[in-house]
Motif scaffolding. Structure first.
Motif, short mmCIF file in Angstrom:
data_model
loop_
_atom_site.label_atom_id
_atom_site.label_comp_id
_atom_site.label_asym_id
_atom_site.label_seq_id
_atom_site.Cartn_x
_atom_site.Cartn_y
_atom_site.Cartn_z
N ALA A 163 0.84 -1.20 0.00
CA ALA A 163 0.00 0.00 0.00
C ALA A 163 0.87 1.24 0.00
O ALA A 163 1.95 1.27 0.60
CB ALA A 163 -0.92 0.00 1.22
N TRP A 164 0.37 2.28 -0.69
CA TRP A 164 1.07 3.56 -0.69
C TRP A 164 0.08 4.73 -0.64
O TRP A 164 0.39 5.84 -1.05
CB TRP A 164 1.99 3.67 -1.90
N GLY A 201 -5.26 1.45 0.00
CA GLY A 201 -4.38 0.30 0.17
C GLY A 201 -4.15 -0.02 1.63
O GLY A 201 -4.05 -1.19 2.03
N ASN A 202 -4.08 1.02 2.46
CA ASN A 202 -3.91 0.80 3.89
C ASN A 202 -5.15 0.16 4.51
O ASN A 202 -5.05 -0.56 5.52
CB ASN A 202 -3.60 2.13 4.59
N ILE A 203 -6.32 0.40 3.93
CA ILE A 203 -7.53 -0.29 4.40
C ILE A 203 -7.42 -1.78 4.13
O ILE A 203 -7.78 -2.62 4.98
CB ILE A 203 -8.79 0.30 3.73
N TRP A 204 -6.90 -2.17 2.98
CA TRP A 204 -6.75 -3.59 2.67
C TRP A 204 -5.73 -4.22 3.61
O TRP A 204 -5.87 -5.40 3.97
CB TRP A 204 -6.36 -3.80 1.20
N ILE A 205 -4.72 -3.45 4.04
CA ILE A 205 -3.79 -3.96 5.06
C ILE A 205 -4.53 -4.25 6.35
O ILE A 205 -4.35 -5.30 6.97
CB ILE A 205 -2.65 -2.95 5.30
N GLN A 206 -5.38 -3.31 6.76
CA GLN A 206 -6.13 -3.52 8.00
C GLN A 206 -7.05 -4.73 7.89
O GLN A 206 -7.25 -5.47 8.86
CB GLN A 206 -6.93 -2.26 8.34
N GLN A 251 3.27 -10.40 4.85
CA GLN A 251 4.26 -9.35 4.60
C GLN A 251 3.51 -8.07 4.26
O GLN A 251 2.65 -8.06 3.38
CB GLN A 251 5.18 -9.74 3.43
N VAL A 252 3.81 -7.00 4.98
CA VAL A 252 3.18 -5.71 4.72
C VAL A 252 4.23 -4.76 4.15
O VAL A 252 5.30 -4.57 4.75
CB VAL A 252 2.58 -5.12 6.01
N LEU A 253 3.94 -4.19 2.99
CA LEU A 253 4.83 -3.20 2.37
C LEU A 253 4.09 -1.88 2.28
O LEU A 253 2.99 -1.82 1.72
CB LEU A 253 5.23 -3.64 0.96
N THR A 254 4.68 -0.82 2.83
CA THR A 254 4.05 0.50 2.78
C THR A 254 5.06 1.54 2.33
O THR A 254 6.29 1.32 2.37
CB THR A 254 3.49 0.91 4.15
N ASN A 297 -3.23 2.05 -8.86
CA ASN A 297 -3.10 3.51 -8.91
C ASN A 297 -3.55 4.08 -7.57
O ASN A 297 -4.68 3.85 -7.15
CB ASN A 297 -3.98 4.06 -10.03
N GLY A 298 -2.68 4.82 -6.90
CA GLY A 298 -3.02 5.42 -5.62
C GLY A 298 -3.98 6.58 -5.79
O GLY A 298 -3.57 7.69 -6.13
N THR A 299 -5.25 6.33 -5.58
CA THR A 299 -6.26 7.36 -5.80
C THR A 299 -6.01 8.60 -4.94
O THR A 299 -6.28 9.72 -5.37
CB THR A 299 -7.66 6.81 -5.48
#
Length: 392
Positions: free
Chosen positions: A103-104, A108-113, A125-128, A151-153
Protein backbone atom coordinates in the motif's frame (compact mmCIF):
# COMPACT_ATOMS: atom_id res chain seq x y z
CA UNK A 1 6.65 28.36 -18.09
CA UNK A 2 3.23 27.52 -19.45
CA UNK A 3 0.94 29.84 -21.35
CA UNK A 4 -0.56 31.01 -18.05
CA UNK A 5 0.37 34.41 -16.66
CA UNK A 6 2.06 34.22 -13.27
CA UNK A 7 0.93 36.18 -10.22
CA UNK A 8 -2.61 36.95 -11.38
CA UNK A 9 -4.14 39.56 -9.11
CA UNK A 10 -7.41 39.85 -11.03
CA UNK A 11 -9.89 37.07 -11.50
CA UNK A 12 -9.51 35.20 -14.80
CA UNK A 13 -12.41 35.61 -17.20
CA UNK A 14 -12.87 32.11 -18.64
CA UNK A 15 -14.42 29.43 -16.45
CA UNK A 16 -14.57 25.68 -17.13
CA UNK A 17 -17.83 24.80 -18.82
CA UNK A 18 -17.99 21.67 -16.68
CA UNK A 19 -16.32 22.50 -13.34
CA UNK A 20 -16.30 18.90 -12.09
CA UNK A 21 -12.89 17.70 -10.93
CA UNK A 22 -13.81 15.24 -8.18
CA UNK A 23 -11.87 11.97 -8.07
CA UNK A 24 -15.02 9.95 -7.56
CA UNK A 25 -17.77 10.15 -8.46
CA UNK A 26 -16.16 11.90 -11.41
CA UNK A 27 -17.50 14.06 -14.22
CA UNK A 28 -20.06 12.53 -16.54
CA UNK A 29 -18.97 11.96 -20.12
CA UNK A 30 -19.28 14.98 -22.44
CA UNK A 31 -22.82 15.36 -23.68
CA UNK A 32 -24.32 13.24 -20.91
CA UNK A 33 -27.96 13.81 -20.01
CA UNK A 34 -30.66 11.71 -18.41
CA UNK A 35 -32.49 11.32 -21.69
CA UNK A 36 -29.52 9.35 -23.02
CA UNK A 37 -30.30 6.52 -20.60
CA UNK A 38 -32.56 3.68 -21.69
CA UNK A 39 -35.39 3.17 -19.23
CA UNK A 40 -37.11 -0.03 -20.31
CA UNK A 41 -35.44 -2.01 -17.50
CA UNK A 42 -36.55 0.42 -14.78
CA UNK A 43 -39.38 -0.87 -12.63
CA UNK A 44 -38.63 -4.39 -13.83
CA UNK A 45 -37.03 -7.22 -11.90
CA UNK A 46 -33.28 -7.48 -12.34
CA UNK A 47 -33.94 -11.21 -12.72
CA UNK A 48 -36.31 -10.73 -15.66
CA UNK A 49 -35.01 -11.63 -19.10
CA UNK A 50 -34.66 -7.92 -19.87
CA UNK A 51 -32.91 -7.12 -16.59
CA UNK A 52 -30.40 -9.94 -16.94
CA UNK A 53 -29.79 -9.03 -20.59
CA UNK A 54 -28.91 -5.43 -19.68
CA UNK A 55 -26.61 -6.55 -16.87
CA UNK A 56 -24.89 -9.01 -19.20
CA UNK A 57 -24.60 -6.29 -21.85
CA UNK A 58 -22.75 -4.12 -19.31
CA UNK A 59 -20.40 -7.04 -18.65
CA UNK A 60 -19.87 -7.77 -22.36
CA UNK A 61 -19.18 -4.12 -23.21
CA UNK A 62 -16.68 -3.94 -20.33
CA UNK A 63 -14.89 -7.01 -21.69
CA UNK A 64 -14.75 -5.55 -25.20
CA UNK A 65 -13.47 -2.12 -24.17
CA UNK A 66 -10.88 -3.46 -21.70
CA UNK A 67 -9.64 -6.29 -23.92
CA UNK A 68 -10.26 -8.89 -21.20
CA UNK A 69 -9.40 -12.45 -22.28
CA UNK A 70 -12.34 -14.68 -23.16
CA UNK A 71 -11.53 -17.20 -20.43
CA UNK A 72 -11.69 -14.57 -17.66
CA UNK A 73 -14.95 -14.11 -15.75
CA UNK A 74 -16.49 -10.66 -15.11
CA UNK A 75 -19.08 -10.09 -12.42
CA UNK A 76 -21.06 -7.12 -11.12
CA UNK A 77 -20.61 -6.91 -7.35
CA UNK A 78 -22.33 -4.96 -4.56
CA UNK A 79 -20.71 -2.15 -2.54
CA UNK A 80 -18.54 -0.61 -5.26
CA UNK A 81 -14.83 -1.40 -5.55
CA UNK A 82 -14.67 -1.98 -1.79
CA UNK A 83 -17.18 -4.81 -1.98
CA UNK A 84 -15.45 -6.34 -4.99
CA UNK A 85 -11.94 -6.37 -3.55
CA UNK A 86 -13.04 -7.52 -0.12
CA UNK A 87 -15.04 -10.35 -1.70
CA UNK A 88 -11.86 -11.42 -3.50
CA UNK A 89 -9.76 -11.19 -0.33
CA UNK A 90 -12.27 -13.08 1.83
CA UNK A 91 -12.78 -15.81 -0.79
CA UNK A 92 -9.18 -16.31 -1.94
CA UNK A 93 -6.62 -15.50 0.77
CA UNK A 94 -5.57 -18.55 2.76
CA UNK A 95 -3.97 -18.39 6.24
CA UNK A 96 -1.81 -21.37 5.23
CA UNK A 97 -0.24 -19.40 2.37
CA UNK A 98 2.18 -16.44 2.46
CA UNK A 99 0.50 -13.16 1.58
CA UNK A 100 1.82 -9.67 0.80
CA UNK A 101 -0.33 -6.55 0.99
CA UNK A 102 1.35 -3.50 -0.55
CA UNK A 103 0.00 0.00 0.00
CA UNK A 104 1.07 3.56 -0.69
CA UNK A 105 -2.10 5.51 0.09
CA UNK A 106 -5.34 5.46 2.07
CA UNK A 107 -7.32 2.68 0.40
CA UNK A 108 -4.38 0.30 0.17
CA UNK A 109 -3.91 0.80 3.89
CA UNK A 110 -7.53 -0.29 4.40
CA UNK A 111 -6.75 -3.59 2.67
CA UNK A 112 -3.79 -3.96 5.06
CA UNK A 113 -6.13 -3.52 8.00
CA UNK A 114 -8.44 -6.15 6.51
CA UNK A 115 -5.55 -8.60 6.29
CA UNK A 116 -4.17 -7.81 9.75
CA UNK A 117 -7.25 -7.18 11.89
CA UNK A 118 -10.11 -8.96 10.14
CA UNK A 119 -8.63 -11.97 8.36
CA UNK A 120 -5.69 -12.08 10.81
CA UNK A 121 -3.40 -13.70 8.29
CA UNK A 122 -0.44 -15.21 10.16
CA UNK A 123 2.07 -15.35 7.29
CA UNK A 124 1.78 -11.75 6.16
CA UNK A 125 4.26 -9.35 4.60
CA UNK A 126 3.18 -5.71 4.72
CA UNK A 127 4.83 -3.20 2.37
CA UNK A 128 4.05 0.50 2.78
CA UNK A 129 5.38 3.80 1.53
CA UNK A 130 4.65 7.46 2.19
CA UNK A 131 2.17 9.35 0.04
CA UNK A 132 3.67 9.85 -3.40
CA UNK A 133 6.10 6.95 -3.12
CA UNK A 134 5.80 3.24 -3.96
CA UNK A 135 7.52 0.50 -1.92
CA UNK A 136 10.08 -1.82 -3.45
CA UNK A 137 7.75 -4.36 -5.03
CA UNK A 138 10.66 -6.51 -6.20
CA UNK A 139 11.04 -7.71 -2.59
CA UNK A 140 7.75 -9.64 -2.84
CA UNK A 141 8.40 -13.40 -3.16
CA UNK A 142 6.82 -14.88 -6.27
CA UNK A 143 5.15 -17.63 -4.22
CA UNK A 144 3.20 -15.04 -2.22
CA UNK A 145 -0.35 -14.02 -2.89
CA UNK A 146 -0.33 -10.24 -3.44
CA UNK A 147 -2.92 -7.54 -2.79
CA UNK A 148 -2.05 -4.14 -4.28
CA UNK A 149 -3.59 -0.93 -5.59
CA UNK A 150 -2.55 -0.23 -9.17
CA UNK A 151 -3.10 3.51 -8.91
CA UNK A 152 -3.02 5.42 -5.62
CA UNK A 153 -6.26 7.36 -5.80
CA UNK A 154 -5.33 9.55 -2.83
CA UNK A 155 -1.59 9.93 -3.56
CA UNK A 156 -1.33 10.19 -7.34
CA UNK A 157 1.31 7.40 -7.46
CA UNK A 158 0.80 4.45 -9.80
CA UNK A 159 2.81 1.37 -10.70
CA UNK A 160 4.47 2.00 -14.08
CA UNK A 161 4.46 -1.68 -15.03
CA UNK A 162 4.10 -5.25 -13.72
CA UNK A 163 7.70 -6.33 -14.31
CA UNK A 164 7.90 -7.23 -10.60
CA UNK A 165 5.35 -10.00 -11.20
CA UNK A 166 6.84 -13.02 -12.94
CA UNK A 167 4.85 -14.86 -15.56
CA UNK A 168 3.48 -18.11 -14.17
CA UNK A 169 4.20 -17.09 -10.56
CA UNK A 170 2.86 -19.40 -7.86
CA UNK A 171 0.87 -16.82 -5.88
CA UNK A 172 -2.30 -15.11 -7.01
CA UNK A 173 -2.65 -11.35 -7.50
CA UNK A 174 -5.56 -9.23 -6.25
CA UNK A 175 -5.49 -5.86 -7.95
CA UNK A 176 -7.53 -2.82 -6.88
CA UNK A 177 -7.58 -1.00 -10.22
CA UNK A 178 -10.45 1.38 -9.55
CA UNK A 179 -8.80 4.69 -10.49
CA UNK A 180 -6.55 3.19 -13.16
CA UNK A 181 -8.65 0.93 -15.35
CA UNK A 182 -9.90 2.47 -18.64
CA UNK A 183 -7.13 5.11 -18.34
CA UNK A 184 -4.12 2.80 -17.92
CA UNK A 185 -3.44 -0.47 -19.67
CA UNK A 186 -3.84 -3.63 -17.59
CA UNK A 187 -1.46 -6.57 -18.00
CA UNK A 188 -4.14 -9.26 -17.84
CA UNK A 189 -1.67 -12.15 -18.09
CA UNK A 190 -0.38 -11.27 -14.61
CA UNK A 191 -3.68 -10.34 -12.96
CA UNK A 192 -5.90 -12.90 -11.25
CA UNK A 193 -8.55 -10.84 -9.45
CA UNK A 194 -9.03 -7.26 -10.63
CA UNK A 195 -11.60 -4.87 -9.20
CA UNK A 196 -12.96 -1.44 -10.02
CA UNK A 197 -16.01 0.77 -9.56
CA UNK A 198 -18.19 2.50 -12.12
CA UNK A 199 -17.76 6.01 -10.71
CA UNK A 200 -14.08 6.57 -11.53
CA UNK A 201 -12.76 6.79 -15.10
CA UNK A 202 -16.16 6.10 -16.67
CA UNK A 203 -17.89 8.79 -14.61
CA UNK A 204 -20.87 6.59 -13.86
CA UNK A 205 -22.86 6.07 -10.69
CA UNK A 206 -21.48 4.60 -7.47
CA UNK A 207 -22.28 1.51 -5.34
CA UNK A 208 -21.53 -1.14 -7.95
CA UNK A 209 -18.18 -2.83 -8.39
CA UNK A 210 -16.67 -5.15 -10.97
CA UNK A 211 -14.70 -8.30 -10.26
CA UNK A 212 -12.59 -9.84 -13.03
CA UNK A 213 -11.26 -13.35 -12.38
CA UNK A 214 -8.59 -15.30 -14.25
CA UNK A 215 -8.84 -19.10 -14.60
CA UNK A 216 -6.20 -19.30 -11.84
CA UNK A 217 -8.40 -17.21 -9.54
CA UNK A 218 -11.42 -19.39 -10.28
CA UNK A 219 -9.38 -22.49 -9.47
CA UNK A 220 -8.37 -20.98 -6.12
CA UNK A 221 -11.96 -20.12 -5.22
CA UNK A 222 -13.20 -23.60 -6.17
CA UNK A 223 -10.44 -25.46 -4.32
CA UNK A 224 -10.44 -23.41 -1.10
CA UNK A 225 -12.96 -23.03 1.71
CA UNK A 226 -12.09 -20.09 3.99
CA UNK A 227 -12.03 -20.71 7.75
CA UNK A 228 -13.92 -17.50 8.53
CA UNK A 229 -17.64 -16.77 8.16
CA UNK A 230 -18.51 -15.56 4.68
CA UNK A 231 -21.18 -12.83 4.37
CA UNK A 232 -23.67 -13.53 1.62
CA UNK A 233 -22.34 -10.60 -0.40
CA UNK A 234 -18.94 -12.34 -0.62
CA UNK A 235 -20.15 -15.83 -1.51
CA UNK A 236 -19.16 -16.77 -5.05
CA UNK A 237 -19.53 -20.55 -4.90
CA UNK A 238 -22.36 -23.02 -5.27
CA UNK A 239 -21.17 -26.24 -3.73
CA UNK A 240 -17.58 -26.64 -4.84
CA UNK A 241 -17.93 -24.67 -8.07
CA UNK A 242 -17.92 -21.00 -8.92
CA UNK A 243 -21.42 -19.57 -9.16
CA UNK A 244 -21.34 -18.97 -12.91
CA UNK A 245 -24.58 -16.97 -12.84
CA UNK A 246 -22.84 -14.04 -11.10
CA UNK A 247 -20.69 -13.59 -14.19
CA UNK A 248 -23.52 -13.46 -16.71
CA UNK A 249 -25.65 -10.87 -14.93
CA UNK A 250 -27.28 -12.84 -12.11
CA UNK A 251 -26.03 -10.55 -9.36
CA UNK A 252 -25.63 -11.61 -5.71
CA UNK A 253 -28.10 -8.97 -4.55
CA UNK A 254 -30.42 -6.45 -6.21
CA UNK A 255 -28.56 -3.94 -8.40
CA UNK A 256 -29.76 -0.51 -9.45
CA UNK A 257 -30.91 -0.81 -13.03
CA UNK A 258 -30.77 3.00 -13.33
CA UNK A 259 -27.07 2.94 -12.36
CA UNK A 260 -26.58 0.03 -14.77
CA UNK A 261 -28.09 2.02 -17.64
CA UNK A 262 -25.88 4.96 -16.73
CA UNK A 263 -22.79 2.73 -16.87
CA UNK A 264 -23.91 1.30 -20.20
CA UNK A 265 -24.33 4.82 -21.61
CA UNK A 266 -20.77 5.66 -20.52
CA UNK A 267 -19.41 2.49 -22.11
CA UNK A 268 -21.24 3.20 -25.36
CA UNK A 269 -19.83 6.75 -25.36
CA UNK A 270 -16.34 5.34 -24.87
CA UNK A 271 -16.82 2.93 -27.75
CA UNK A 272 -18.08 5.74 -29.97
CA UNK A 273 -14.94 7.86 -29.49
CA UNK A 274 -12.49 5.04 -30.20
CA UNK A 275 -12.59 2.74 -27.20
CA UNK A 276 -9.86 2.15 -24.65
CA UNK A 277 -7.11 3.77 -26.75
CA UNK A 278 -9.07 7.02 -26.92
CA UNK A 279 -9.83 6.91 -23.19
CA UNK A 280 -6.14 6.53 -22.34
CA UNK A 281 -5.18 9.33 -24.73
CA UNK A 282 -7.73 11.72 -23.20
CA UNK A 283 -6.49 11.04 -19.67
CA UNK A 284 -2.86 11.39 -20.75
CA UNK A 285 -3.52 14.74 -22.42
CA UNK A 286 -5.36 16.11 -19.38
CA UNK A 287 -2.69 14.92 -16.97
CA UNK A 288 0.13 16.34 -19.10
CA UNK A 289 -1.44 19.78 -18.90
CA UNK A 290 -1.56 19.61 -15.11
CA UNK A 291 1.86 18.03 -14.65
CA UNK A 292 3.56 20.56 -16.97
CA UNK A 293 1.85 23.37 -15.05
CA UNK A 294 3.03 21.95 -11.72
CA UNK A 295 6.61 21.79 -13.03
CA UNK A 296 6.51 25.47 -13.99
CA UNK A 297 4.81 26.62 -10.79
CA UNK A 298 7.43 27.27 -8.08
CA UNK A 299 5.02 26.91 -5.15
CA UNK A 300 3.82 23.44 -6.16
CA UNK A 301 5.32 19.99 -6.66
CA UNK A 302 3.79 16.70 -7.74
CA UNK A 303 3.10 14.50 -4.73
CA UNK A 304 4.63 11.60 -6.68
CA UNK A 305 8.30 12.47 -7.09
CA UNK A 306 9.17 9.87 -9.75
CA UNK A 307 7.76 10.91 -13.16
CA UNK A 308 7.36 7.23 -14.13
CA UNK A 309 5.02 6.76 -11.18
CA UNK A 310 2.89 9.87 -11.69
CA UNK A 311 -0.72 9.03 -12.44
CA UNK A 312 -2.74 10.25 -15.40
CA UNK A 313 -6.01 10.30 -13.44
CA UNK A 314 -6.06 11.89 -9.95
CA UNK A 315 -3.02 14.18 -10.15
CA UNK A 316 -2.04 15.22 -6.60
CA UNK A 317 0.08 18.26 -5.78
CA UNK A 318 1.52 19.66 -2.57
CA UNK A 319 2.70 23.15 -1.69
CA UNK A 320 6.25 24.36 -1.15
CA UNK A 321 8.26 27.56 -0.88
CA UNK A 322 9.34 29.99 1.81
CA UNK A 323 5.89 31.43 2.54
CA UNK A 324 4.13 28.08 2.82
CA UNK A 325 6.93 26.36 4.72
CA UNK A 326 6.79 29.12 7.33
CA UNK A 327 3.15 28.44 8.20
CA UNK A 328 1.92 26.43 11.16
CA UNK A 329 0.55 22.95 10.47
CA UNK A 330 -3.02 24.21 10.87
CA UNK A 331 -2.42 27.11 8.49
CA UNK A 332 -0.78 24.77 5.96
CA UNK A 333 -3.84 22.52 6.06
CA UNK A 334 -6.08 25.54 5.51
CA UNK A 335 -4.39 26.66 2.26
CA UNK A 336 -5.93 24.08 -0.14
CA UNK A 337 -9.29 24.33 1.64
CA UNK A 338 -9.35 28.10 1.09
CA UNK A 339 -8.37 27.76 -2.56
CA UNK A 340 -11.12 25.22 -3.20
CA UNK A 341 -13.67 27.34 -1.32
CA UNK A 342 -12.85 30.43 -3.39
CA UNK A 343 -13.31 28.54 -6.66
CA UNK A 344 -16.41 26.65 -5.57
CA UNK A 345 -18.05 29.94 -4.57
CA UNK A 346 -17.46 31.16 -8.13
CA UNK A 347 -18.59 27.89 -9.80
CA UNK A 348 -15.10 27.47 -11.25
CA UNK A 349 -14.10 24.08 -9.87
CA UNK A 350 -15.65 21.60 -7.48
CA UNK A 351 -14.21 18.90 -5.20
CA UNK A 352 -10.52 19.16 -6.04
CA UNK A 353 -9.19 19.33 -2.50
CA UNK A 354 -6.75 16.57 -1.54
CA UNK A 355 -7.99 13.49 0.28
CA UNK A 356 -8.69 14.02 3.98
CA UNK A 357 -5.98 11.57 5.14
CA UNK A 358 -3.36 12.80 2.67
CA UNK A 359 -0.93 15.69 3.25
CA UNK A 360 -2.48 19.14 2.56
CA UNK A 361 -2.82 19.12 -1.19
CA UNK A 362 -4.93 19.65 -4.28
CA UNK A 363 -6.08 16.75 -6.45
CA UNK A 364 -7.32 17.40 -9.98
CA UNK A 365 -9.12 14.52 -11.67
CA UNK A 366 -7.83 14.18 -15.23
CA UNK A 367 -9.72 11.04 -16.22
CA UNK A 368 -11.18 10.40 -19.62
CA UNK A 369 -14.56 12.09 -19.11
CA UNK A 370 -12.92 15.46 -18.33
CA UNK A 371 -12.48 17.89 -21.22
CA UNK A 372 -8.99 19.28 -21.85
CA UNK A 373 -10.28 22.82 -22.27
CA UNK A 374 -11.86 22.71 -18.82
CA UNK A 375 -8.53 21.69 -17.29
CA UNK A 376 -6.81 24.57 -19.10
CA UNK A 377 -9.33 27.03 -17.74
CA UNK A 378 -9.08 25.77 -14.16
CA UNK A 379 -5.33 26.25 -13.71
CA UNK A 380 -5.09 30.07 -13.88
CA UNK A 381 -7.94 30.25 -11.39
CA UNK A 382 -5.88 28.18 -8.94
CA UNK A 383 -3.00 30.62 -9.41
CA UNK A 384 -5.31 33.55 -8.71
CA UNK A 385 -6.77 31.85 -5.62
CA UNK A 386 -3.31 30.98 -4.27
CA UNK A 387 -2.21 34.61 -4.66
CA UNK A 388 -5.35 35.75 -2.88
CA UNK A 389 -4.88 33.32 0.02
CA UNK A 390 -1.22 34.26 0.34
CA UNK A 391 -1.81 38.01 0.26
CA UNK A 392 -4.80 37.85 2.58
Amino acid sequence: MTEYTRGLMHEPTLKPERPFFSSGPTAKFPGWSLDKLKTESLGRSHRSALGKARLKYAIDLSRELLGIPDDYLIGIMPASDTGAIEAAMWAMLDPARPVTVAAWESFGNIWIQDAVKQLKLPNLQVLTADYGEIPDLTTIPQRNDVVFTWNGTTSGAMIPNTDWLEAGREGITINDATSAIFAQEMDWSKLDATTYSWQKVMGSEAQHGMLILSPKAVARIESYDPPWPMPKLFRMKKGNKINAGIFVGETINTPSMLATEDYIAALEWAKSIGGRKALVERANANAKLVKDWIESTPWLRNMASDPAQQTNTGVCMVFQGEWYDGLSDDDKAAVPKKIVKLLEERNVGFDFNGYRDAPPSLRIWCGSTVEQEDVKRLLPWIEWAYDKVKND
